[in-house]
Design an enzyme around this catalytic site. Structure first.
Site, PDB file in Angstrom:
ATOM      1  N   ASN A 234      18.198 -38.501 106.236  1.00  0.00           N
ATOM      2  CA  ASN A 234      17.341 -39.789 106.587  1.00  0.00           C
ATOM      3  C   ASN A 234      17.938 -40.851 106.983  1.00  0.00           C
ATOM      4  O   ASN A 234      19.205 -41.183 106.879  1.00  0.00           O
ATOM      5  CB  ASN A 234      16.642 -40.008 104.726  1.00  0.00           C
ATOM      6  CG  ASN A 234      15.881 -38.811 104.389  1.00  0.00           C
ATOM      7  OD1 ASN A 234      15.672 -37.788 105.134  1.00  0.00           O
ATOM      8  ND2 ASN A 234      15.557 -38.699 103.144  1.00  0.00           N
ATOM      9  N   ASP A 236      16.525 -44.072 106.044  1.00  0.00           N
ATOM     10  CA  ASP A 236      15.726 -45.228 105.442  1.00  0.00           C
ATOM     11  C   ASP A 236      16.810 -45.705 104.425  1.00  0.00           C
ATOM     12  O   ASP A 236      16.332 -46.863 103.709  1.00  0.00           O
ATOM     13  CB  ASP A 236      14.845 -44.424 104.657  1.00  0.00           C
ATOM     14  CG  ASP A 236      14.992 -43.470 103.653  1.00  0.00           C
ATOM     15  OD1 ASP A 236      16.111 -43.374 103.132  1.00  0.00           O
ATOM     16  OD2 ASP A 236      14.009 -42.529 103.297  1.00  0.00           O
ATOM     17  N   HIS A 253      22.033 -38.369 110.480  1.00  0.00           N
ATOM     18  CA  HIS A 253      21.301 -39.008 111.889  1.00  0.00           C
ATOM     19  C   HIS A 253      21.586 -40.442 111.822  1.00  0.00           C
ATOM     20  O   HIS A 253      20.448 -41.209 112.194  1.00  0.00           O
ATOM     21  CB  HIS A 253      20.019 -38.461 111.604  1.00  0.00           C
ATOM     22  CG  HIS A 253      19.845 -36.985 111.565  1.00  0.00           C
ATOM     23  ND1 HIS A 253      18.817 -36.368 111.375  1.00  0.00           N
ATOM     24  CD2 HIS A 253      20.884 -36.015 112.003  1.00  0.00           C
ATOM     25  CE1 HIS A 253      18.950 -34.709 111.543  1.00  0.00           C
ATOM     26  NE2 HIS A 253      20.198 -34.843 112.130  1.00  0.00           N
ATOM     27  N   CYS A 264      25.761 -53.553 126.436  1.00  0.00           N
ATOM     28  CA  CYS A 264      27.285 -54.201 126.176  1.00  0.00           C
ATOM     29  C   CYS A 264      27.765 -53.537 124.970  1.00  0.00           C
ATOM     30  O   CYS A 264      28.873 -54.168 124.512  1.00  0.00           O
ATOM     31  CB  CYS A 264      27.040 -55.751 126.162  1.00  0.00           C
ATOM     32  SG  CYS A 264      26.410 -56.553 125.011  1.00  0.00           S
ATOM     33  N   CYS A 285      19.270 -57.944 122.978  1.00  0.00           N
ATOM     34  CA  CYS A 285      20.669 -58.317 122.792  1.00  0.00           C
ATOM     35  C   CYS A 285      20.846 -59.817 123.122  1.00  0.00           C
ATOM     36  O   CYS A 285      20.313 -60.231 123.950  1.00  0.00           O
ATOM     37  CB  CYS A 285      21.571 -57.455 123.459  1.00  0.00           C
ATOM     38  SG  CYS A 285      23.262 -58.172 123.484  1.00  0.00           S
ATOM     39  N   GLY A 340      13.821 -31.264  99.833  1.00  0.00           N
ATOM     40  CA  GLY A 340      12.673 -32.205 101.063  1.00  0.00           C
ATOM     41  C   GLY A 340      13.126 -32.153 102.560  1.00  0.00           C
ATOM     42  O   GLY A 340      12.999 -32.993 103.112  1.00  0.00           O
ATOM     43  N   ASN A 365      11.794 -27.806  97.358  1.00  0.00           N
ATOM     44  CA  ASN A 365      10.859 -28.306  98.550  1.00  0.00           C
ATOM     45  C   ASN A 365       9.413 -28.050  98.300  1.00  0.00           C
ATOM     46  O   ASN A 365       9.196 -27.289  97.387  1.00  0.00           O
ATOM     47  CB  ASN A 365      11.504 -27.631  99.773  1.00  0.00           C
ATOM     48  CG  ASN A 365      11.321 -28.514 101.210  1.00  0.00           C
ATOM     49  OD1 ASN A 365      11.302 -29.604 101.214  1.00  0.00           O
ATOM     50  ND2 ASN A 365      10.718 -27.704 102.087  1.00  0.00           N
ATOM     51  N   ASP A 367       6.949 -26.947 100.464  1.00  0.00           N
ATOM     52  CA  ASP A 367       7.011 -25.831 101.256  1.00  0.00           C
ATOM     53  C   ASP A 367       7.967 -24.896 101.372  1.00  0.00           C
ATOM     54  O   ASP A 367       9.114 -25.201 101.339  1.00  0.00           O
ATOM     55  CB  ASP A 367       6.516 -26.011 102.714  1.00  0.00           C
ATOM     56  CG  ASP A 367       5.399 -27.085 102.693  1.00  0.00           C
ATOM     57  OD1 ASP A 367       4.171 -26.998 101.930  1.00  0.00           O
ATOM     58  OD2 ASP A 367       5.502 -28.150 103.339  1.00  0.00           O
ATOM     59  N   CYS A 382       9.450 -32.962  94.859  1.00  0.00           N
ATOM     60  CA  CYS A 382      11.060 -32.971  94.385  1.00  0.00           C
ATOM     61  C   CYS A 382      11.155 -33.899  93.214  1.00  0.00           C
ATOM     62  O   CYS A 382      11.771 -33.746  92.483  1.00  0.00           O
ATOM     63  CB  CYS A 382      11.616 -33.328  95.515  1.00  0.00           C
ATOM     64  SG  CYS A 382      11.233 -34.857  96.524  1.00  0.00           S
TER      65      CYS A 382
HETATM   66  P1  CNA Z   1      10.786 -32.469 107.926  1.00  0.00           P
HETATM   67  O1  CNA Z   1      10.986 -31.638 109.304  1.00  0.00           O
HETATM   68  O2  CNA Z   1       9.528 -33.338 108.356  1.00  0.00           O
HETATM   69  O3  CNA Z   1      10.605 -31.629 106.724  1.00  0.00           O
HETATM   70  C1  CNA Z   1      10.296 -32.243 105.601  1.00  0.00           C
HETATM   71  C2  CNA Z   1      10.268 -31.317 104.430  1.00  0.00           C
HETATM   72  O4  CNA Z   1       9.766 -31.912 103.093  1.00  0.00           O
HETATM   73  C3  CNA Z   1       9.027 -30.442 104.611  1.00  0.00           C
HETATM   74  O5  CNA Z   1       9.479 -28.842 104.448  1.00  0.00           O
HETATM   75  C4  CNA Z   1       8.176 -30.665 103.270  1.00  0.00           C
HETATM   76  O6  CNA Z   1       7.435 -29.414 102.847  1.00  0.00           O
HETATM   77  C5  CNA Z   1       9.186 -31.257 102.422  1.00  0.00           C
HETATM   78  N1  CNA Z   1       8.319 -32.419 101.612  1.00  0.00           N
HETATM   79  C6  CNA Z   1       7.637 -33.320 102.078  1.00  0.00           C
HETATM   80  N2  CNA Z   1       7.490 -34.108 100.941  1.00  0.00           N
HETATM   81  C7  CNA Z   1       7.736 -33.556  99.967  1.00  0.00           C
HETATM   82  C8  CNA Z   1       8.062 -33.863  98.354  1.00  0.00           C
HETATM   83  N3  CNA Z   1       7.229 -34.930  97.918  1.00  0.00           N
HETATM   84  N4  CNA Z   1       8.829 -33.086  97.653  1.00  0.00           N
HETATM   85  C9  CNA Z   1       9.307 -31.989  97.968  1.00  0.00           C
HETATM   86  N5  CNA Z   1       9.201 -31.694  99.408  1.00  0.00           N
HETATM   87  C10 CNA Z   1       8.524 -32.374 100.296  1.00  0.00           C
HETATM   88  O7  CNA Z   1      11.948 -33.380 107.853  1.00  0.00           O
HETATM   89  P2  CNA Z   1      13.540 -33.010 107.960  1.00  0.00           P
HETATM   90  O8  CNA Z   1      14.289 -33.990 107.113  1.00  0.00           O
HETATM   91  O9  CNA Z   1      13.890 -31.741 107.569  1.00  0.00           O
HETATM   92  O10 CNA Z   1      13.831 -33.243 109.448  1.00  0.00           O
HETATM   93  C11 CNA Z   1      15.070 -34.154 109.586  1.00  0.00           C
HETATM   94  C12 CNA Z   1      14.696 -35.228 110.487  1.00  0.00           C
HETATM   95  C13 CNA Z   1      13.686 -35.981 109.824  1.00  0.00           C
HETATM   96  C14 CNA Z   1      15.769 -36.206 110.410  1.00  0.00           C
HETATM   97  O11 CNA Z   1      16.168 -36.506 111.871  1.00  0.00           O
HETATM   98  C15 CNA Z   1      15.249 -37.599 109.949  1.00  0.00           C
HETATM   99  O12 CNA Z   1      15.831 -38.665 110.472  1.00  0.00           O
HETATM  100  C16 CNA Z   1      13.860 -37.542 110.347  1.00  0.00           C
HETATM  101  N6  CNA Z   1      13.123 -38.469 109.186  1.00  0.00           N
HETATM  102  C17 CNA Z   1      13.431 -39.358 108.313  1.00  0.00           C
HETATM  103  C18 CNA Z   1      13.006 -39.795 107.432  1.00  0.00           C
HETATM  104  C19 CNA Z   1      13.354 -41.038 106.490  1.00  0.00           C
HETATM  105  O13 CNA Z   1      14.460 -41.456 106.496  1.00  0.00           O
HETATM  106  N7  CNA Z   1      12.786 -41.165 105.379  1.00  0.00           N
HETATM  107  C20 CNA Z   1      11.357 -39.987 107.804  1.00  0.00           C
HETATM  108  C21 CNA Z   1      10.820 -39.207 108.641  1.00  0.00           C
HETATM  109  C22 CNA Z   1      11.611 -38.467 109.467  1.00  0.00           C
END
Ligand code: CNA
Length: 444
Positions: A234, A236, A253, A264, A285, A340, A365, A367, A382
């Protein structure tokens, strides 16, 4: 016909009609559902029960490639047959845009099948003696060096969309007409036209000073001396809001904490970009701005003097700290919990195979993840699962929602066909579902 002959015959075939008549069955008699094509013409995986996927993956490991293909493919298999097997082996997120039954494209599908087979053969095997929620609780109690691997799903309850869910950012971008949403986070495309990223960056801006019960759960693991590292994908910064110590978090990431000039390398505090990001304009910048604005003939590249948040785009390397930590951490790790994440983005997705195969792995997770073998799969939101586990561990989470989630109670449904698979829901939802069902029955 021996298995090599059979393999050759599917590599050479250009008959794209015969397979439609041949039932696609595996040794257990399971019929692979017809491939689905979406509105954009992409072939997607049909819904395949998780135990069928695991059965096929197990068969591949046990029998080897040739025998597996013999068992699972009809004679004179076509592109559709090969792609069905790819999906059956767990590549649920794969989308294929070309005509799969055009013999010209057979090589492409064979390549996908080969890489899928290699992925299965390099993945770990589920540990047979770890299956239950009680096993999970015991493992957390005993563990001293837990790797928590997190993704966008842990922040969706704060209103930040994830990428790959049905209502995630990628689906929203496709609705806006962006056919390949990964383009938005591609460095080369950013350099050609930074506006593409800045049109949507507001959708993933970090929230205010908030965090979720799940983030509190990771903090609790740290307070209990159990957290080796939180590898988060994440961007965030919510881990900091929850008070998880910085040395325990690897932001694989990058994040919005800082931003860097593309010309620069001048670095600024990420917050300075937020007003521009909210207005969907390109932040510049302070040192390169004047020069860029003087460039009447547009001789400079489009990204000249543009500030880019230090989040890792496709085609960019991960932060050095990731490479230095992961090597030692996988050796120390005594439990891995993935939460997640869809585990589709390498190299983070490879952590599950870097950790020794004997180390237990738990998934929390919404899914299932079909192309990995976890020992226990706790499927649900989660935040709910974090509260359920905390309750069983005798922990209280320092979060305002802890008691309300706990007081609702949970329904826990065990999948009888797939050892170690549980679906966890808050009790009231289950009651609503039950009454929906009663409604349906009445209407019928
Ligand atoms: P993804 O591929 O979107 O997968 C997210 C997973 O989370 C899915 O399998 C969902 O089933 C599961 N999910 C969604 N909501 C819930 C919940 N409430 N409880 C449990 N499971 C849940 O995202 P990944 O993180 O696997 O992919 C990596 C990317 C996403 C990275 O490069 C991040 O930078 C990028 N990303 C980050 C953010 C953030 O920082 N919040 C937001 C969106 C994308």
């Amino acid at each position: 016909m021996n298995s090599n002959d059979k393999k050759r015959s599917f590599e050479q075939t250009n008959d794209n009609t015969a397979s439609n008549k041949i039932p696609k069955t595996n040794p257990k008699g399971y019929r692979i559902p017809k491939l689905v094509r979406d509105a954009n013409g992409m072939f997607k995986s049909p819904q395949i029960p998780i135990h069928e996927v695991h059965l096929a993956r197990k068969a591949l490991r046990q029998h080897g490639i040739s025998e597996f293909l013999n068992l699972y493919l009809p004679e004179n298999a076509t592109g559709s047959d090969l792609l069905s097997v790819v999906f059956l082996l767990g590549r649920a997120k794969l989308e294929v845009g070309f005509d799969i039954d055009d013999s010209e494209n057979l090589d492409k599908i064979i390549k996908i099948l080969k890489s899928t087979i290699n992925r299965v053969l390099s993945s770990r095997d589920k540990l047979q003696d770890i299956n239950t929620i009680e096993d999970t609780v015991r493992l957390i109690r005993e563990a001293k060096n837990i790797i928590v691997l997190t993704g966008a799903g842990i922040s969706t309850s704060l209103g930040i969309p994830d990428f790959r869910s049905d209502k995630g950012l990628y689906a929203q971008l496709q609705e806006l007409g962006i056919s390949d949403p990964t383009d938005v986070f591609d460095l080369e495309i950013f350099q050609d036209d930074p506006q593409i990223f800045y049109n949507i960056a507001h959708m993933v801006l970090p929230p205010g000073d908030v965090y979720t019960p799940l983030h509190s759960f990771i903090k609790k693991l740290s307070e209990e001396g159990k957290l080796l590292r939180n590898y988060t994908q994440n961007i965030d910064l919510v881990e900091s809001n929850a008070g998880i110590p910085d040395d325990k978090v690897i932001r694989c990431h990058g994040s919005f904490a800082t931003a860097t000039c593309q010309s620069c390398d001048f670095q600024v505090d990420g917050h300075e970009l937020y007003p521009a990001i909210r207005e969907k304009s390109i932040p510049l910048c302070p040192h390169c701005k004047d020069e860029r604005e003087k460039d009447d003939d547009a001789l400079f590249p489009a990204s000249f003097g543009v500030l880019k948040p230090d989040i890792v785009f496709f085609h960019e390397s991960l932060p050095k700290r990731f490479d230095t930590s992961i090597v030692e951490d996988v050796k120390k790790c005594d439990l891995l919990i993935a939460i997640g994440t869809s585990l589709q983005v390498a190299p983070v997705s490879k952590i599950v195979v870097q950790v020794p195969a004997s180390v237990p792995q738990i998934l929390i997770n919404r899914d299932p993840i079909l192309d990995c073998e976890f020992d226990v799969n706790l499927l649900g939101l989660c935040d709910d699962v974090a509260v359920l586990l905390s309750e069983k561990l005798g922990w209280t989470l320092n979060h305002e929602k802890f008691n309300s989630i706990k007081d609702k109670g949970f329904t826990v449904r065990e999948d009888l066909e797939e050892p170690g698979l549980y679906v966890i829901k808050p009790k009231s939802n289950a009651a609503e579902e039950k009454s929906d069902l009663v409604e349906q029955v009445k209407q019928e």
